[in-house]
Design a protein around this motif. Structure first.
Motif, PDB file in Angstrom:
ATOM      1  N   UNK A   1      -4.717  -9.293  -4.450  1.00 16.84           N
ATOM      2  CA  UNK A   1      -2.845  -9.025  -4.088  1.00 16.84           C
ATOM      3  C   UNK A   1      -2.397  -8.165  -5.315  1.00 16.84           C
ATOM      4  N   UNK A   2      -2.731  -8.738  -6.476  1.00 20.32           N
ATOM      5  CA  UNK A   2      -2.555  -7.710  -8.221  1.00 20.32           C
ATOM      6  C   UNK A   2      -2.862  -6.532  -7.456  1.00 20.32           C
ATOM      7  N   UNK A   3      -4.170  -5.943  -7.088  1.00 21.83           N
ATOM      8  CA  UNK A   3      -4.718  -4.896  -6.845  1.00 21.83           C
ATOM      9  C   UNK A   3      -4.702  -4.365  -6.480  1.00 21.83           C
ATOM     10  N   UNK A   4      -3.846  -4.606  -5.323  1.00 18.88           N
ATOM     11  CA  UNK A   4      -3.538  -4.151  -3.712  1.00 18.88           C
ATOM     12  C   UNK A   4      -1.672  -3.274  -3.941  1.00 18.88           C
ATOM     13  N   UNK A   5      -1.125  -4.389  -4.863  1.00 14.59           N
ATOM     14  CA  UNK A   5       0.127  -4.044  -5.783  1.00 14.59           C
ATOM     15  C   UNK A   5      -0.355  -2.674  -6.176  1.00 14.59           C
ATOM     16  N   UNK A   6      -1.108  -3.188  -6.964  1.00 14.33           N
ATOM     17  CA  UNK A   6      -1.252  -0.979  -7.765  1.00 14.33           C
ATOM     18  C   UNK A   6      -1.858  -0.543  -7.835  1.00 14.33           C
ATOM     19  N   UNK A   7      -2.120  -0.423  -6.712  1.00 12.44           N
ATOM     20  CA  UNK A   7      -2.641   1.259  -6.290  1.00 12.44           C
ATOM     21  C   UNK A   7      -1.460   1.673  -4.489  1.00 12.44           C
ATOM     22  N   UNK A   8      -0.331   0.895  -4.260  1.00  8.04           N
ATOM     23  CA  UNK A   8       0.149   1.650  -3.966  1.00  8.04           C
ATOM     24  C   UNK A   8       0.732   2.981  -4.268  1.00  8.04           C
ATOM     25  N   UNK A   9       1.025   3.437  -3.319  1.00  2.00           N
ATOM     26  CA  UNK A   9       1.308   5.708  -4.063  1.00  2.00           C
ATOM     27  C   UNK A   9      -0.244   6.095  -3.479  1.00  2.00           C
ATOM     28  N   UNK A  10      -1.250   5.219  -4.006  1.00  5.14           N
ATOM     29  CA  UNK A  10      -2.719   5.957  -3.272  1.00  5.14           C
ATOM     30  C   UNK A  10      -2.124   6.575  -2.246  1.00  5.14           C
ATOM     31  N   UNK A  11      -2.451   6.357  -0.718  1.00  7.66           N
ATOM     32  CA  UNK A  11      -1.995   6.200   0.099  1.00  7.66           C
ATOM     33  C   UNK A  11      -1.351   8.222  -0.036  1.00  7.66           C
ATOM     34  N   UNK A  12      -0.134   8.236  -0.429  1.00  9.82           N
ATOM     35  CA  UNK A  12       0.578   8.898  -0.420  1.00  9.82           C
ATOM     36  C   UNK A  12       0.036   9.970  -0.893  1.00  9.82           C
ATOM     37  N   UNK A  13      -0.360   9.804  -2.106  1.00 10.93           N
ATOM     38  CA  UNK A  13      -1.299  11.107  -2.793  1.00 10.93           C
ATOM     39  C   UNK A  13      -1.648  11.701  -1.647  1.00 10.93           C
ATOM     40  N   UNK A  14      -2.919  10.961  -1.519  1.00 17.51           N
ATOM     41  CA  UNK A  14      -4.533  11.381  -0.287  1.00 17.51           C
ATOM     42  C   UNK A  14      -3.699  11.952   0.189  1.00 17.51           C
ATOM     43  N   UNK A  15      -2.561  11.720   1.468  1.00 18.99           N
ATOM     44  CA  UNK A  15      -2.044  12.539   2.453  1.00 18.99           C
ATOM     45  C   UNK A  15      -1.977  14.159   1.989  1.00 18.99           C
ATOM     46  N   UNK A  16      -1.092  13.546   0.697  1.00 15.20           N
ATOM     47  CA  UNK A  16      -0.472  15.200  -0.193  1.00 15.20           C
ATOM     48  C   UNK A  16      -1.615  16.060  -0.393  1.00 15.20           C
ATOM     49  N   UNK A  17      -2.854  15.462  -1.227  1.00 11.24           N
ATOM     50  CA  UNK A  17      -4.068  16.162  -1.203  1.00 11.24           C
ATOM     51  C   UNK A  17      -4.766  17.231  -0.193  1.00 11.24           C
ATOM     52  N   UNK A  18      -4.444  15.658   1.521  1.00  7.92           N
ATOM     53  CA  UNK A  18      -5.218  16.657   2.637  1.00  7.92           C
ATOM     54  C   UNK A  18      -4.140  17.115   3.126  1.00  7.92           C
ATOM     55  N   UNK A  19      -3.383  17.655   3.057  1.00 15.40           N
ATOM     56  CA  UNK A  19      -2.103  17.869   3.978  1.00 15.40           C
ATOM     57  C   UNK A  19      -2.214  18.905   3.152  1.00 15.40           C
ATOM     58  N   UNK A  20      -2.081  19.877   1.855  1.00 11.87           N
ATOM     59  CA  UNK A  20      -1.166  20.937   1.186  1.00 11.87           C
ATOM     60  C   UNK A  20      -2.037  22.239   1.956  1.00 11.87           C
ATOM     61  N   UNK A  21      -3.130  21.916   1.728  1.00  9.91           N
ATOM     62  CA  UNK A  21      -4.227  22.909   1.812  1.00  9.91           C
ATOM     63  C   UNK A  21      -3.992  23.687   3.583  1.00  9.91           C
ATOM     64  N   UNK A  22      -3.854  22.391   4.131  1.00 11.55           N
ATOM     65  CA  UNK A  22      -3.563  22.263   5.878  1.00 11.55           C
ATOM     66  C   UNK A  22      -2.691  23.199   6.055  1.00 11.55           C
TER      67      UNK A  22
END
Length: 219
Positions: A107-128
Motif C-alpha cells: 500500500x505504501x509503494x502504491x501511494x508513492x506510485x501516484x502520478x506514474x500513470x499520468x506521466x506514462x500517458x503523457x509519454x505515450x500521447x505527446x508524440x501522437x
C-alpha cells in the motif's frame, strides 16, 4: 521576460492549437516530475544503505545494533522493518505478521506510485498529438497548393511542410524527458519494493525456528 514569451508566441502562431495543447501538457509533466522528486526525497526512496547494514547486523545476531541502524535511516521502509524486528524479538515472527506487513508495504509503494500513470500517458500521447498536428498541417499545405492551381511555388510547399513537422518535434520534445524521468522514478521505487520484500522475509521467516527463538531469547 519578452525574450522567453516572444519565441513561445511565435511557436504557437506556427503550430496552432496542437502546439498550445502540447505546451500545457509539458507544464503538467514538469510539475508532476518535480512533485515526485520532492516526494521521493522527503520519504527517503532509494536510501537503503543503513537498512542493508541493519539486515547484516541482524543476521549476525546483533539485534540492538541492527535496530539502531534502522532507526537512523530516513527510508520509508524504516517503520516496517522496526515493527518486524520488534515482532521477531517478541517471538511473533511468522506468516501472519509477514503478510500484514507485506500488505502495508505494498500500500505504501502504491501511494508513492501516484502520478506514474499520468506521466506514462503523457509519454505515450505527446508524440501522437504531435503527429496529429503534422497531419493537419500537411492537409492545410496541400489545400493551399491545390488552391494555387498551376502557379505552384515549391518554396511554399517546403514552408508548409516544416511548419507541419514542428508539432511532431514539440511532441517528441515533451515525450522523451517525461519517459526518461518516469523510468528513473519507477526503477528507484522498484528496487525499494524488492528490498522491502527481502527484508521482511529475512526478519520474519528465518531459516529455522531455532533462529527465531534465538532472537526472541535475545530480547
Amino acid at each position: 521576460m519578452e525574450r522567453i514569451i516572444d519565441p513561445i508566441r511565435a511557436m504557437l502562431d506556427l503550430g496552432g492549437p496542437v502546439v498550445a495543447i502540447l505546451l500545457v501538457v509539458s507544464v503538467i509533466s514538469l510539475a508532476t516530475i518535480l512533485l515526485k522528486f520532492w516526494q521521493f526525497a522527503r520519504t527517503g526512496v532509494g536510501r537503503r544503505k543503513k537498512l542493508e547494514d541493519a539486515l547484516r547486523l541482524w543476521d549476525d545476531g546483533n539485534d540492538k545494533a541492527a535496530i539502531r541502524s534502522t532507526e537512523a535511516s530516513r527510508s520509508h521502509i524504516r517503520s516496517l522493518m522496526l515493527e518486524a524486528m520488534e515482532g521477531a524479538r517478541k517471538g511473533k515472527a511468522g506468516q501472519g505478521l509477514l503478510e500484514r506487513l507485506s500488505a502495508r508495504a505494498e500500500a505504501q509503494m502504491s501511494g508513492l506510485e501516484s502520478g506514474f500513470r499520468l506521466l506514462d500517458s503523457i509519454a505515450q500521447t505527446a508524440p501522437l498529438l504531435g503527429l496529429f498536428g503534422t497531419v493537419l498541417g500537411m492537409i492545410d499545405a496541400f489545400q493551399s497548393l491545390e488552391a494555387a492551381g498551376s502557379s505552384v511555388d515549391p518554396s511554399r510547399l517546403a514552408g508548409g511542410i516544416w511548419v507541419a513537422l514542428l508539432t511532431t518535434a514539440v511532441g517528441l520534445g515533451v515525450a522523451m524527458p517525461t519517459a526518461l524521468a518516469l523510468t528513473w522514478l519507477d526503477g528507484r521505487l522498484s528496487r525499494d519494493r524488492i528490498f522491502a520484500d527481502k527484508a521482511l522475509t529475512m526478519l520474519l521467516m528465518p531459516e529455522s525456528s531455532v533462529g527465531a527463538a534465538g532472537h526472541a531469547a535475545a530480547s
